[in-house]
Design a protein around this motif. Structure first.
Motif, short mmCIF file in Angstrom:
data_model
loop_
_atom_site.label_atom_id
_atom_site.label_comp_id
_atom_site.label_asym_id
_atom_site.label_seq_id
_atom_site.Cartn_x
_atom_site.Cartn_y
_atom_site.Cartn_z
N GLY A 281 0.84 -1.27 0.18
CA GLY A 281 -0.17 -0.15 0.09
C GLY A 281 0.77 1.32 -0.01
N MET A 282 2.07 1.04 -0.07
CA MET A 282 2.96 2.18 0.03
C MET A 282 3.38 2.64 -1.54
SD MET A 282 5.61 1.71 3.16
CE MET A 282 6.29 0.25 2.59
N GLN A 283 3.67 3.72 -1.87
CA GLN A 283 4.20 3.93 -2.96
C GLN A 283 5.93 4.23 -3.04
OE1 GLN A 283 2.93 4.57 -6.23
NE2 GLN A 283 1.17 3.73 -5.10
N ILE A 284 6.38 3.34 -3.95
CA ILE A 284 7.94 3.02 -3.84
C ILE A 284 8.34 3.73 -5.14
CG2 ILE A 284 9.92 1.51 -3.97
CD1 ILE A 284 8.04 1.32 -1.56
N ARG A 285 9.10 4.55 -5.12
CA ARG A 285 9.69 5.29 -6.25
C ARG A 285 11.11 5.07 -6.71
NH1 ARG A 285 9.70 8.75 -2.09
NH2 ARG A 285 11.25 10.50 -2.15
N VAL A 286 11.47 5.48 -7.63
CA VAL A 286 12.87 5.56 -8.18
C VAL A 286 13.48 6.97 -7.72
CG1 VAL A 286 15.07 5.23 -9.89
CG2 VAL A 286 12.81 3.75 -10.01
N GLN A 287 14.44 7.09 -7.20
CA GLN A 287 15.16 8.29 -6.50
C GLN A 287 16.66 8.51 -6.93
OE1 GLN A 287 13.45 10.66 -3.01
NE2 GLN A 287 15.71 10.79 -2.55
N ASP A 288 17.29 8.95 -7.72
CA ASP A 288 18.60 8.99 -7.75
C ASP A 288 19.27 7.78 -8.07
OD1 ASP A 288 18.67 11.74 -7.47
OD2 ASP A 288 19.01 11.52 -5.20
N GLY A 289 18.53 6.85 -9.03
CA GLY A 289 18.71 5.38 -9.13
C GLY A 289 18.56 4.51 -7.98
#
Length: 363
Positions: A281-289
């Motif tokens: 239920g959490m949003q996981i995102r790409v940040q600086d690779g």
């Protein structure tokens, strides 16, 4: 079609002056032979088997936990195949028992090429070292999981089980090992003595060395030092984010048996897919690779295994031959899988052609 390469990985070493002859359909290898005076249809820098990745949480926008079905498996395997990985262990992480059971049935029922077994990472882990795994699903190794292991092994599915060995009933560990399950220590708080006891009790591998475990110090060597000094297998993430290059090089140099380190990707759905996805239920995102959760903690890796091989060589100076072994032969040996050899009968889907920069060459 005749494909020649400056170097070919065969028999656990790099050979020169060789070529691969494809069969009439182009779907398989008819011969591996010296090139001689023949003119190839294609010349590349390197031919090697496709990579084997023992820790793939997802790919192509699909998370195995969220889609534990044959269709989900196919989508994940196809995404990684496009990136150079021919065989994967789809990895189901800590979740409700029903999710684990569905994942097991999907692997048993599925017929997707490239599915080499299943990796069960949790839920039998140390809460203190759970990382992004959901705390409410953590539980001791129990009869319900043992039933899943027996079901999988009865169907002849290779199984890798990651758990915190200090929290597991030794009798259940021995029972799992007796089924032919490969047991790996990870997400663990074990000290050195507990780790050595686990090795004597059936553990033969360590999951993403350094990550999700206490770090060694001069007076507390812990699980990391015990793993490095053992003759067990150690999987490592070489994305340049999870582990510093110096620590990767240190582990590789200090092993009493050199060929016991291999690479895993710990890939998530963003590999070959969109740059964000949902986990618990959490949003996981790409940040600086890096893949991060809303709190900024690492949540798996945004890297495939071929790219991991490239980064390992660039970061640590690892020779090409050793790096190839770490993404092909060695993970297969760790899982007791037969080798994937460039030889007559091999499917061309499993053959990887690379240029001088280790970029994939299509034909």
């Amino acid at each position: 079609m005749l494909i020649a390469a400056d170097r070919i990985w065969t028999g656990g070493a790099l050979a020169q002056g060789m070529a691969v002859q494809l069969d009439a359909s182009g779907a398989g290898i008819a011969a591996l032979r010296p090139l001689g005076a023949d003119t190839p249809d294609l010349r590349v820098a390197l031919l090697m088997p496709g990579c084997t990745d023992l820790q793939v949480n997802g790919g192509g926008g699909v998370l195995f936990n969220a889609d534990p079905t044959p269709a989900g498996l196919r989508a994940i395997a196809e995404a990684h195949l496009r990136l150079g990985t021919a065989a994967i262990l789809p990895t189901v992480i800590t979740d409700a028992p029903e999710v684990l059971e569905a994942a097991a049935e999907a692997v048993i029922a599925g017929d997707a090429p490239g599915i080499a077994g299943i990796h069960i990472e949790g839920p039998h882990i140390a809460p203190e070292r759970r990382g992004t795994h959901e705390a409410r699903f953590i539980r001791p190794l129990d009869a319900r999981t043992m039933a899943v292991l027996a079901r999988l092994r009865g169907a002849r599915v290779p199984v890798l089980l990651t758990l915190a060995p200090e929290l597991a009933d030794p009798a259940l560990l021995r029972q799992a090992a007796g089924l032919g399950v490969v047991i790996s220590a990870g997400h663990s708080m074990a000290d050195a003595a507990q780790t050595r006891a686990a090795l004597a009790g059936g553990v033969t591998m360590f999951t993403h060395l350094y990550n999700a475990m206490p770090q060694m110090t001069s007076r507390a060597p812990g699980i990391v030092a015990a793993a490095i000094l053992s003759d067990a297998w150690c999987g490592m993430i070489a994305d340049g984010i999870h582990v510093a290059p110096e620590m990767l090089a240190l582990a590789m140099a200090a092993r009493p048996v050199e060929e016991r380190c291999f690479l895993i990707s710990d890939a998530m759905p963003s590999v070959g897919g969109a740059a964000q996805f949902s986990l618990y239920g959490m949003q996981i995102r790409v940040q600086d690779g890096a893949l991060v959760n809303p709190q900024g903690a690492l949540a798996g890796a945004h890297v495939d295994l071929l790219e991991s091989m490239r980064r390992l060589m660039a970061m640590t100076g690892t020779p090409l031959a050793r790096a190839i072994a770490m993404v092909t032969d060695l993970p297969r040996r760790a899982m007791r899988l037969p080798p994937l050899e460039i030889a007559p009968g091999m499917a061309t889907r499993d053959l990887l052609a690379l240029d001088e920069a280790q970029a994939i060459v299509r034909w």
